[in-house]
Motif scaffolding. Structure first.
Motif, PDB file in Angstrom:
ATOM      1  N   MET A  82      -3.791  13.051  -8.803  1.00 14.19           N
ATOM      2  CA  MET A  82      -4.502  13.127  -7.542  1.00 14.19           C
ATOM      3  C   MET A  82      -4.068  11.982  -6.642  1.00 14.19           C
ATOM      4  SD  MET A  82      -8.352  12.472  -6.565  1.00 14.19           S
ATOM      5  CE  MET A  82      -7.778  10.825  -6.224  1.00 14.19           C
ATOM      6  N   ILE A  83      -3.757  12.304  -5.413  1.00 11.20           N
ATOM      7  CA  ILE A  83      -3.326  11.272  -4.475  1.00 11.20           C
ATOM      8  C   ILE A  83      -4.181  11.348  -3.221  1.00 11.20           C
ATOM      9  CG2 ILE A  83      -1.424  10.444  -3.042  1.00 11.20           C
ATOM     10  CD1 ILE A  83       0.345  11.931  -5.320  1.00 11.20           C
ATOM     11  N   HIS A  84      -4.755  10.209  -2.865  1.00  9.26           N
ATOM     12  CA  HIS A  84      -5.460  10.091  -1.587  1.00  9.26           C
ATOM     13  C   HIS A  84      -4.673   9.096  -0.749  1.00  9.26           C
ATOM     14  CE1 HIS A  84      -8.452   9.205   1.443  1.00  9.26           C
ATOM     15  NE2 HIS A  84      -9.171  10.210   1.008  1.00  9.26           N
ATOM     16  N   LEU A  85      -4.387   9.461   0.496  1.00 15.61           N
ATOM     17  CA  LEU A  85      -3.482   8.638   1.294  1.00 15.61           C
ATOM     18  C   LEU A  85      -4.184   7.480   2.002  1.00 15.61           C
ATOM     19  CD1 LEU A  85      -1.302  11.527   2.749  1.00 15.61           C
ATOM     20  CD2 LEU A  85      -0.743   9.996   0.857  1.00 15.61           C
ATOM     21  N   GLY A  86      -5.515   7.440   1.899  1.00 16.57           N
ATOM     22  CA  GLY A  86      -6.232   6.333   2.545  1.00 16.57           C
ATOM     23  C   GLY A  86      -5.907   6.268   4.020  1.00 16.57           C
ATOM     24  N   MET A  87      -5.588   5.090   4.502  1.00 14.73           N
ATOM     25  CA  MET A  87      -5.281   4.920   5.919  1.00 14.73           C
ATOM     26  C   MET A  87      -3.795   5.025   6.199  1.00 14.73           C
ATOM     27  SD  MET A  87      -7.751   4.205   7.938  1.00 14.73           S
ATOM     28  CE  MET A  87      -6.913   3.172   9.138  1.00 14.73           C
ATOM     29  N   THR A  88      -3.002   4.471   5.311  1.00 12.19           N
ATOM     30  CA  THR A  88      -1.579   4.293   5.619  1.00 12.19           C
ATOM     31  C   THR A  88      -0.673   4.864   4.534  1.00 12.19           C
ATOM     32  OG1 THR A  88      -1.710   2.095   4.600  1.00 12.19           O
ATOM     33  CG2 THR A  88      -1.939   2.203   6.993  1.00 12.19           C
ATOM     34  N   GLY A  89      -1.241   5.716   3.672  1.00 15.52           N
ATOM     35  CA  GLY A  89      -0.432   6.260   2.585  1.00 15.52           C
ATOM     36  C   GLY A  89       0.562   7.306   3.073  1.00 15.52           C
ATOM     37  N   LYS A  90       1.698   7.373   2.402  1.00 11.54           N
ATOM     38  CA  LYS A  90       2.716   8.381   2.710  1.00 11.54           C
ATOM     39  C   LYS A  90       3.289   8.923   1.418  1.00 11.54           C
ATOM     40  CE  LYS A  90       5.127   5.540   5.480  1.00 11.54           C
ATOM     41  NZ  LYS A  90       6.180   5.061   6.401  1.00 11.54           N
ATOM     42  N   LEU A  91       3.655  10.189   1.448  1.00 11.39           N
ATOM     43  CA  LEU A  91       4.421  10.794   0.352  1.00 11.39           C
ATOM     44  C   LEU A  91       5.708  11.310   0.967  1.00 11.39           C
ATOM     45  CD1 LEU A  91       1.709  12.745  -1.649  1.00 11.39           C
ATOM     46  CD2 LEU A  91       3.040  10.791  -2.448  1.00 11.39           C
ATOM     47  N   LEU A  92       6.815  10.792   0.513  1.00 10.89           N
ATOM     48  CA  LEU A  92       8.089  11.124   1.142  1.00 10.89           C
ATOM     49  C   LEU A  92       9.047  11.750   0.146  1.00 10.89           C
ATOM     50  CD1 LEU A  92       8.559   7.782   3.117  1.00 10.89           C
ATOM     51  CD2 LEU A  92       7.829   9.984   4.051  1.00 10.89           C
ATOM     52  N   LEU A  93       9.586  12.910   0.513  1.00  8.91           N
ATOM     53  CA  LEU A  93      10.655  13.518  -0.275  1.00  8.91           C
ATOM     54  C   LEU A  93      11.948  12.809   0.110  1.00  8.91           C
ATOM     55  CD1 LEU A  93       9.644  17.250   0.127  1.00  8.91           C
ATOM     56  CD2 LEU A  93       9.677  15.958  -2.023  1.00  8.91           C
ATOM     57  N   SER A  94      12.582  12.205  -0.876  1.00 10.21           N
ATOM     58  CA  SER A  94      13.759  11.380  -0.586  1.00 10.21           C
ATOM     59  C   SER A  94      14.886  11.672  -1.565  1.00 10.21           C
ATOM     60  CB  SER A  94      13.422   9.888  -0.704  1.00 10.21           C
ATOM     61  OG  SER A  94      12.215   9.585  -0.055  1.00 10.21           O
ATOM     62  N   LYS A  95      16.047  11.241  -1.160  1.00 12.71           N
ATOM     63  CA  LYS A  95      17.179  11.251  -2.091  1.00 12.71           C
ATOM     64  C   LYS A  95      17.281   9.869  -2.706  1.00 12.71           C
ATOM     65  CE  LYS A  95      19.797  14.726   0.433  1.00 12.71           C
ATOM     66  NZ  LYS A  95      20.543  14.867   1.680  1.00 12.71           N
ATOM     67  N   ALA A  96      17.842   9.825  -3.912  1.00 14.42           N
ATOM     68  CA  ALA A  96      17.952   8.548  -4.623  1.00 14.42           C
ATOM     69  C   ALA A  96      18.746   7.525  -3.810  1.00 14.42           C
ATOM     70  CB  ALA A  96      18.614   8.768  -5.983  1.00 14.42           C
ATOM     71  N   SER A  97      19.658   8.037  -2.973  1.00  7.86           N
ATOM     72  CA  SER A  97      20.528   7.121  -2.232  1.00  7.86           C
ATOM     73  C   SER A  97      19.827   6.477  -1.047  1.00  7.86           C
ATOM     74  CB  SER A  97      21.754   7.899  -1.739  1.00  7.86           C
ATOM     75  OG  SER A  97      21.320   9.006  -0.949  1.00  7.86           O
ATOM     76  N   GLU A  98      18.676   7.013  -0.639  1.00  9.28           N
ATOM     77  CA  GLU A  98      18.015   6.447   0.537  1.00  9.28           C
ATOM     78  C   GLU A  98      17.367   5.113   0.190  1.00  9.28           C
ATOM     79  OE1 GLU A  98      15.828   9.450   3.041  1.00  9.28           O
ATOM     80  OE2 GLU A  98      16.435  10.744   1.381  1.00  9.28           O
ATOM     81  N   PRO A  99      17.394   4.173   1.129  1.00 15.90           N
ATOM     82  CA  PRO A  99      16.821   2.844   0.848  1.00 15.90           C
ATOM     83  C   PRO A  99      15.311   2.929   0.634  1.00 15.90           C
ATOM     84  CG  PRO A  99      17.452   3.040   3.162  1.00 15.90           C
ATOM     85  CD  PRO A  99      17.987   4.254   2.469  1.00 15.90           C
ATOM     86  N   LEU A 100      14.809   2.054  -0.232  1.00 17.96           N
ATOM     87  CA  LEU A 100      13.374   2.028  -0.543  1.00 17.96           C
ATOM     88  C   LEU A 100      12.617   1.411   0.606  1.00 17.96           C
ATOM     89  CD1 LEU A 100      12.455   0.883  -4.137  1.00 17.96           C
ATOM     90  CD2 LEU A 100      12.345   3.155  -3.110  1.00 17.96           C
ATOM     91  N   GLU A 101      11.548   2.085   1.007  1.00 17.91           N
ATOM     92  CA  GLU A 101      10.679   1.483   2.003  1.00 17.91           C
ATOM     93  C   GLU A 101       9.849   0.386   1.356  1.00 17.91           C
ATOM     94  OE1 GLU A 101       7.812   3.451   4.840  1.00 17.91           O
ATOM     95  OE2 GLU A 101       9.348   5.010   4.690  1.00 17.91           O
ATOM     96  N   LYS A 102       9.489  -0.608   2.158  1.00 18.10           N
ATOM     97  CA  LYS A 102       8.566  -1.632   1.685  1.00 18.10           C
ATOM     98  C   LYS A 102       7.248  -0.973   1.279  1.00 18.10           C
ATOM     99  CE  LYS A 102       6.970  -6.175   3.205  1.00 18.10           C
ATOM    100  NZ  LYS A 102       6.709  -7.028   4.376  1.00 18.10           N
ATOM    101  N   HIS A 103       6.584  -1.522   0.276  1.00 18.68           N
ATOM    102  CA  HIS A 103       5.299  -1.002  -0.207  1.00 18.68           C
ATOM    103  C   HIS A 103       5.415   0.370  -0.871  1.00 18.68           C
ATOM    104  CE1 HIS A 103       3.473  -4.345   1.841  1.00 18.68           C
ATOM    105  NE2 HIS A 103       3.944  -3.936   3.000  1.00 18.68           N
ATOM    106  N   THR A 104       6.587   0.655  -1.436  1.00 23.91           N
ATOM    107  CA  THR A 104       6.700   1.847  -2.274  1.00 23.91           C
ATOM    108  C   THR A 104       6.103   1.508  -3.629  1.00 23.91           C
ATOM    109  OG1 THR A 104       8.731   2.507  -1.129  1.00 23.91           O
ATOM    110  CG2 THR A 104       8.286   3.541  -3.256  1.00 23.91           C
ATOM    111  N   HIS A 105       5.034   2.219  -3.997  1.00 22.89           N
ATOM    112  CA  HIS A 105       4.323   1.876  -5.232  1.00 22.89           C
ATOM    113  C   HIS A 105       4.748   2.711  -6.420  1.00 22.89           C
ATOM    114  CE1 HIS A 105       0.963   0.406  -2.362  1.00 22.89           C
ATOM    115  NE2 HIS A 105       1.911  -0.477  -2.495  1.00 22.89           N
ATOM    116  N   ALA A 106       5.215   3.914  -6.160  1.00 16.61           N
ATOM    117  CA  ALA A 106       5.638   4.768  -7.268  1.00 16.61           C
ATOM    118  C   ALA A 106       6.714   5.732  -6.792  1.00 16.61           C
ATOM    119  CB  ALA A 106       4.453   5.551  -7.825  1.00 16.61           C
TER     120      ALA A 106
END
Length: 285
Positions: A82-106
Motif C-alpha cells: 500500500m502506498i500513500h503519496l502524502g503531500m509530495t510522494g511520487k511513483l515514477l516508471l523509470s529505466k535503470a539508466s535514468e539518474p536517481l532523484e533525490k529522496h528516492t526511498h525505494a
DNA sequence: ATGCTACCCTGGCAGC
DNA sequence: TGCTGCCAGGGTAGCA
C-alpha cells in the motif's frame, strides 16, 4: 498534493505497465520509510503483480508470491503493498539508466514480456506511507484505508443521508476520510465554490447537499480528465504534469477576483487547513 | 462521539 | 549573496 484525481491518474498510468509483471525485488534505499516485516520484503521477490488499484487516496498493489515462497508453513498466500503519496510522494516508471532523484526511498524492480523496468518511490517530505503486509491478515495494509465511501460511487441520496445530522462545518466533513475518501483541500474548496456553499456552513439542507454531491462529482471528473492538478511538485507516473490547476476557481487565489462576481476571494483556516472561498457567491445558509 | 491542536518533514520564498 | 523564519498540508495522536 495528491488527492483522488492525482492518485487515479497515477494508478491509470501504472496499471498497464505493472499488471501481470513480475516483481524481481524491492530495493530499500531509505528503509526507515518502508513499513512492514523485512521478511515479507524478501518474500515479495519474484511475486506476480496481480493488480494495481486505488482506494481513496491510497494505491494498492496485489502481489502473488512465487510457489516456493508460498508453500512455507504459515506463509501468507498473497501480499499487499500500500502506498500513500502524502503531500509530495511520487511513483515514477523509470529505466535503470535514468539518474536517481533525490529522496528516492525505494525501487521496485520488475520484469514483463516487454522487458524490465523500475518503479521508483520518491517522497521528499516523507508524509507518505509505503506499507507491505499479508493480504487478509492482521497486517493487511488495506486495513489502513479509511472507511469512507468513494465520492464517485455514492449517489446523492446516500451522500445526503451520510452528512445529515452532522454538526461540523461542511469543509471539515468533506475532508473527513471516514465519510468520503479521496477529497483533500483543493477539491473540497473547488466543490464548495461550485455548489455555492460557504466552507463554514453547517447542517446543510437536503437540496444543498444534493447540489454539493453534483459539484463534487463534476470537479473530480474534470480533474481526472485533466490528469490532476500539478501544484507543488505533483506529476504522474511518467513524470507528466496535470493541468487542472489552471481551472481552479478558488484554491490558491486569495485576494484575486471571483471569476463569477469579481469580489476578492478570501481565506480562512478550518480543520487546520486553508479554506478558499468567495464571500459573496458562497452562502452560509 | 466530537472537535480542537500539535506534530511529522523539506523546499520554496519573503525579508533583511 | 546568504541567512533566518515561516508556510504549505494528509493523516494521526493526544487531549479536552
Amino acid at each position: 498534493m495528491p488527492e483522488l484525481p492525482e492518485v487515479e491518474t497515477v494508478v491509470r498510468g501504472l496499471a498497464p505497465a505493472l499488471t501481470g509483471a513480475r516483481l524481481l525485488a524491492i530495493e530499500a534505499l531509505f528503509p526507515e520509510q518502508l513499513e512492514g516485516p523485512p521478511a515479507l520484503y524478501q518474500r515479495a521477490s519474484g511475486a506476480l503483480i496481480e493488480g494495481v488499484r486505488r482506494k481513496g487516496k491510497y494505491i494498492l498493489l496485489d502481489l502473488v508470491p512465487p510457489a516456493g515462497a508460498r508453500q512455507q508453513k504459515s506463509a501468507p498466500r498473497h501480499l499487499r503493498l500500500m502506498i500513500h503519496l502524502g503531500m509530495t510522494g511520487k511513483l515514477l516508471l523509470s529505466k535503470a539508466s535514468e539518474p536517481l532523484e533525490k529522496h528516492t526511498h525505494a525501487i521496485l524492480h520488475f520484469r514483463r514480456s516487454g522487458g524490465s523496468g523500475q518503479l521508483r518511490y520518491v517522497d521528499p517530505r516523507r508524509f507518505g506511507r509505503f506499507v507491505l503486509g499479508a493480504a487478509g491478515a492482521e497486517s493487511d495494509p488495506e486495513r489502513l484505508v479509511a472507511g469512507g465511501r468513494e465520492p464517485l460511487e455514492i449517489d446523492a441520496a446516500e451522500m445526503a443521508a451520510l452528512f445529515h445530522g452532522r454538526s461540523g462545518p461542511i469543509k471539515n466533513l468533506l475532508l473527513n476520510q471516514n465519510l468520503l475518501r479521496g477529497l483533500g483541500n483543493i477539491y473540497a474548496d473547488e466543490s464548495l465554490f461550485r455548489a455555492g456553499i460557504h466552507p463554514r456552513a453547517r447542517r446543510l439542507s437536503r437540496p444543498r447537499l444534493y447540489r454539493l454531491h453534483g459539484a463534487v462529482r463534476e470537479v473530480l471528473a474534470e480533474a481526472i480528465a485533466a490528469g490532476g492538478s500539478s501544484i507543488s511538485d505533483y506529476v504522474g507516473s511518467s513524470g507528466e504534469k496535470g493541468w487542472f490547476q489552471v481551472r481552479h476557481r478558488v484554491y490558491g487565489r486569495t485576494g484575486e477576483p471571483c471569476l463569477r462576481c469579481g469580489t476578492p476571494l478570501r481565506r480562512v483556516v478550518l480543520a487546520g487547513r486553508s479554506a478558499h472561498f468567495c464571500p459573496r457567491c458562497q452562502k452560509q445558509k
